[in-house]
Scaffold this active site. Structure first.
Site, PDB file in Angstrom:
ATOM      1  CG  HIS A 159      32.822  13.996 -64.320  1.00 51.28           C
ATOM      2  ND1 HIS A 159      34.045  13.409 -64.140  1.00 51.28           N
ATOM      3  CD2 HIS A 159      31.924  13.000 -64.324  1.00 51.28           C
ATOM      4  CE1 HIS A 159      33.897  12.103 -64.072  1.00 51.28           C
ATOM      5  NE2 HIS A 159      32.608  11.823 -64.186  1.00 51.28           N
ATOM      6  NE  ARG A 176      39.096  11.656 -62.717  1.00 53.57           N
ATOM      7  CZ  ARG A 176      39.361  12.116 -61.479  1.00 53.57           C
ATOM      8  NH1 ARG A 176      40.167  13.133 -61.315  1.00 53.57           N
ATOM      9  NH2 ARG A 176      38.809  11.551 -60.429  1.00 53.57           N
ATOM     10  NE  ARG A 202      40.489   7.060 -65.646  1.00 53.50           N
ATOM     11  CZ  ARG A 202      39.571   7.618 -64.862  1.00 53.50           C
ATOM     12  NH1 ARG A 202      39.279   7.048 -63.710  1.00 53.50           N
ATOM     13  NH2 ARG A 202      38.989   8.732 -65.198  1.00 53.50           N
ATOM     14  CD  GLU A 230      37.186   3.205 -61.540  1.00 51.54           C
ATOM     15  OE1 GLU A 230      36.942   4.392 -61.308  1.00 51.54           O
ATOM     16  OE2 GLU A 230      37.307   2.733 -62.688  1.00 51.54           O
ATOM     17  CG  ASN A 287      35.804   9.616 -56.852  1.00 43.89           C
ATOM     18  OD1 ASN A 287      35.977   9.771 -55.659  1.00 43.89           O
ATOM     19  ND2 ASN A 287      36.495  10.270 -57.771  1.00 43.89           N
ATOM     20  CG  ASP A 288      33.175   5.229 -60.749  1.00 47.00           C
ATOM     21  OD1 ASP A 288      32.022   5.711 -60.784  1.00 47.00           O
ATOM     22  OD2 ASP A 288      34.053   5.535 -61.571  1.00 47.00           O
ATOM     23  NE  ARG A 297      31.782   9.827 -59.666  1.00 46.16           N
ATOM     24  CZ  ARG A 297      32.955   9.606 -60.242  1.00 46.16           C
ATOM     25  NH1 ARG A 297      33.286   8.376 -60.608  1.00 46.16           N
ATOM     26  NH2 ARG A 297      33.807  10.569 -60.427  1.00 46.16           N
ATOM     27  CB  CYS A 340      43.582   7.565 -57.777  1.00 48.52           C
ATOM     28  SG  CYS A 340      42.535   6.431 -58.680  1.00 48.52           S
TER      29      CYS A 340
END
Ligand code: PEP
Ligand code: MG
Length: 591
Positions: free
Chosen positions: A199, A306, A342, A441, A464-465, A475, A512
């Protein structure tokens, strides 16, 4: 080599996660641990010391009450009642009297006494077999931390340490830390921990500041006030750089600026391949401050908002009205282009201040994202109502994070239906045809995409996930970052499968995750049939450049070769060779 100021240059190599070059003074952030330094006091100072303690108690009491009020408004009374236990601690007469008595008797300042008394109470409670009472030990420790901060006249926020322009160096930054940062002061980030999709990395790209993470021990070798040079594209950090280094990087920065200027001219051109195939580029955003940058960077619309970042780093959680206006602002700013909101991806490392959750052994496999929303209907329905209320312009879409099975999707949609019904009853307008999608994900979701499709209008692949869960590679962990491979055959096959299923159902698929923002991987994704790429605005010019130099037919050929490749390394080579051939300038910026 020795730099001009007499200190030796130190070179470190980490993971470059947000490109660009920055040179400035270091601000080393240390977690604020309020040390209880003991100091003797005279008998005539006792009254003032006790007064200072009482003032800190009143301030702490007021802060907890305020937090409780806003938690109740957003999360409901059930969550807010947790703070009753904190209030009980701060109002506990025997605890307070114990501290005051000891200060009088031992003639010392209040901090060490408070710490000792609190530890004694907490240790006593922790030993009790009754789980309700043993949990009160944590309350005592939490409240004591707050009283200590008030005695020191400080807040519990790490970011409050930043007061002038600097490059932030920290062991780690939580999503709450990064969300509460003073954006006008921070020129770059450097951390011991982290990886490309952590993050800190996401926030650095949002703020468009260079960042290097995963340096293991940078906090041990740097001090506040040192000069630091960071190369966010290549992942290098130079502490106390030499004159020669500064000269080299000045030249490099000028070259990068020229390339970016050239890419800036693509802003109003369509993201279309040489043979006329259009691949919309939308934006990933975390903060409303990023809205202006979307069009400026040549993206159109939002592919991933997000929304959990609205809840991080703030003392007052956004209620339904505050959320509605945030979503409306995003929708208005991009109209008529679509804006995909989201729903909350809270939990694991993304916890709002004052949000109490039980300890979990594996929080990233635990109660997070859609799971947390389904178990906190008040929180979830507040957001769903806000999204619906903001949808009247007709360009709002929404999607759920971390869906792992059909039932979760059905449950989420049922709650959405309830909210729609409530709004209809209250005659509040919303878009009856709002498109609802799901993120892909989790490998299980990718594999049952055909069963999920009937419940949604689109898919958005969160690589990413998806990569972390498919490959069992955390990650955010720099120690295993070398194993995190977007080109792993398992990932390519999963993406291929999801895209094919969506097309069979007459639907579309966006990517994304950070994979969509890696210029070398864009031809592969396009060749696999991905319909849209959502990237942080700062990456949009590079991605558009690649798309505009690509032939769609070449991308399809590349993807076909990748699908039958023997290894991840081979796919990487294919992808790299293509970019080197068609758009070598982007490699200058991203490698
Ligand atoms: C993802 O997982 O790829 C994604 C886009 O979501 P986040 O990075 O917010 O987890
Ligand atoms: Mg995700």
């Amino acid at each position: 080599m020795v730099a001009k100021h007499g200190k030796s240059e130190i070179t470190l190599k980490g993971i470059g996660v947000s490109p660009g070059i920055a040179i400035h003074e270091v601000q080393l952030l240390s977690p604020q641990i309020h040390q209880a330094v003991q100091r003797s006091i005279n008998p005539e100072e006792v009254a003032a010391e006790i007064e200072r303690f009482k003032e800190a108690l009143i301030a702490t009491h007021d802060q907890i009450k305020l937090i409780q009020k806003q938690v109740s408004k957003v999360l409901g009374d059930e969550h807010a009642s947790i703070f009753d236990a904190h209030i009980l601690v701060v109002d506990d007469r025997s605890f307070i009297e114990d501290v005051i008595r000891t200060v009088r008797k031992d003639l010392v300042n209040v901090e060490p006494v408070l710490q000792t008394v609190a530890n004694r109470y907490a240790d006593m409670l922790a030993k009790v077999a009754d789980s309700y009472l043993s949990e009160r030990a944590a309350d005592i420790r939490d409240v004591t931390k707050r009283i200590m901060a008030n005695l020191a006249g400080e807040t519990l926020n790490q970011m409050a340490q930043i007061s002038k322009n600097c490059i932030v160096v920290a062991h780690d930054l939580t999503p709450s830390d990064t969300a509460s940062i003073d954006k006008s002061l921070v020129l770059g980030f450097v951390t011991d921990l982290g990886s490309a999709t952590s993050h800190t990395a996401i926030m650095a790209r949002a703020l468009e500041v260079p960042a290097v993470v995963g340096l293991h021990n940078v906090t041990a070798v740097v001090s506040t006030g040192d000069t630091i040079l960071i190369d966010g594209g290549r992942g290098f950090v130079f502490i106390n750089p030499t004159d020669a280094r500064l000269k080299e990087y000045k030249k490099r920065a000028q070259e990068q600026e020229l390339i970016l200027e050239e890419l800036g001219t693509l802003r109003d051109k369509p993201p279309e391949t040489q043979d006329g195939y259009l691949v919309p580029i939308t934006a990933n955003i975390e903060l409303l401050e990023e809205l202006n940058g979307i069009g400026e960077r040549g993206a159109k619309g939002i592919g991933l908002f997000r929304t959990e970042f609205l809840f991080l780093g703030v003392e007052i959680l956004p209620d339904e009205d505050a959320q509605t206006s945030a979503y409306e602002e995003a929708a208005r700013s991009q109209h008529p282009s679509p804006v995909v909101i989201r729903t909350l991806d809270l939990g694991a490392d993304k916890l709002p201040a004052n949000f109490e959750m039980g300890d979990e052994m594996n929080p990233f496999l635990g109660d997070r994202a859609i799971r947390l929303c389904l178990t906190h209907p008040e929180l979830f329905k507040t957001q769903l109502r806000a999204i619906l209320r903001a949808s009247t312009l007709g360009n709002v879409r929404m999607m759920y994070p971390m869906i792992s099975c059909v039932q979760e999707l059905a449950d989420a949609n049922a709650m959405l239906q309830e909210c729609m019904e409530e709004l209809r009853e209250q005659a509040i307008a919303f878009d009856e045809n709002i498109q609802v999608g799901t993120m892909i994900e989790v490998p299980s979701a990718a594999l049952v995409a055909d069963l999920l499709a009937p419940h949604v209008s689109f898919f958005s692949i969160g690589t990413n996930d998806l990569i972390q869960y498919t490959m069992a590679v955390d990650r955010g962990n720099e120690n295993v970052a070398h194993l995190y491979k977007p080109t792993h055959m398992a990932i390519i096959r999963l993406i291929d499968h999801v895209v094919k299923v969506s097309h069979e159902h007459g639907q579309w698929t966006c990517v994304c995750g950070q994979m969509a923002a890696a210029p070398t991987l864009v031809p592969l994704l396009i060749g696999l049939g991905v319909d849209e790429l959502s990237v942080s605005p700062s990456q949009a010019p590079l991605i558009k450049d690649v798309i505009r130099k690509l032939h769609y037919s070449d991308a399809v050929e590349l993807a076909q070769k990748a699908l039958v490749s023997p290894s991840s390394e081979y796919v990487e080579e294919l992808c790299h060779a293509m970019i080197k051939r068609i758009a070598p300038e982007v490699l200058e910026l991203s490698e």
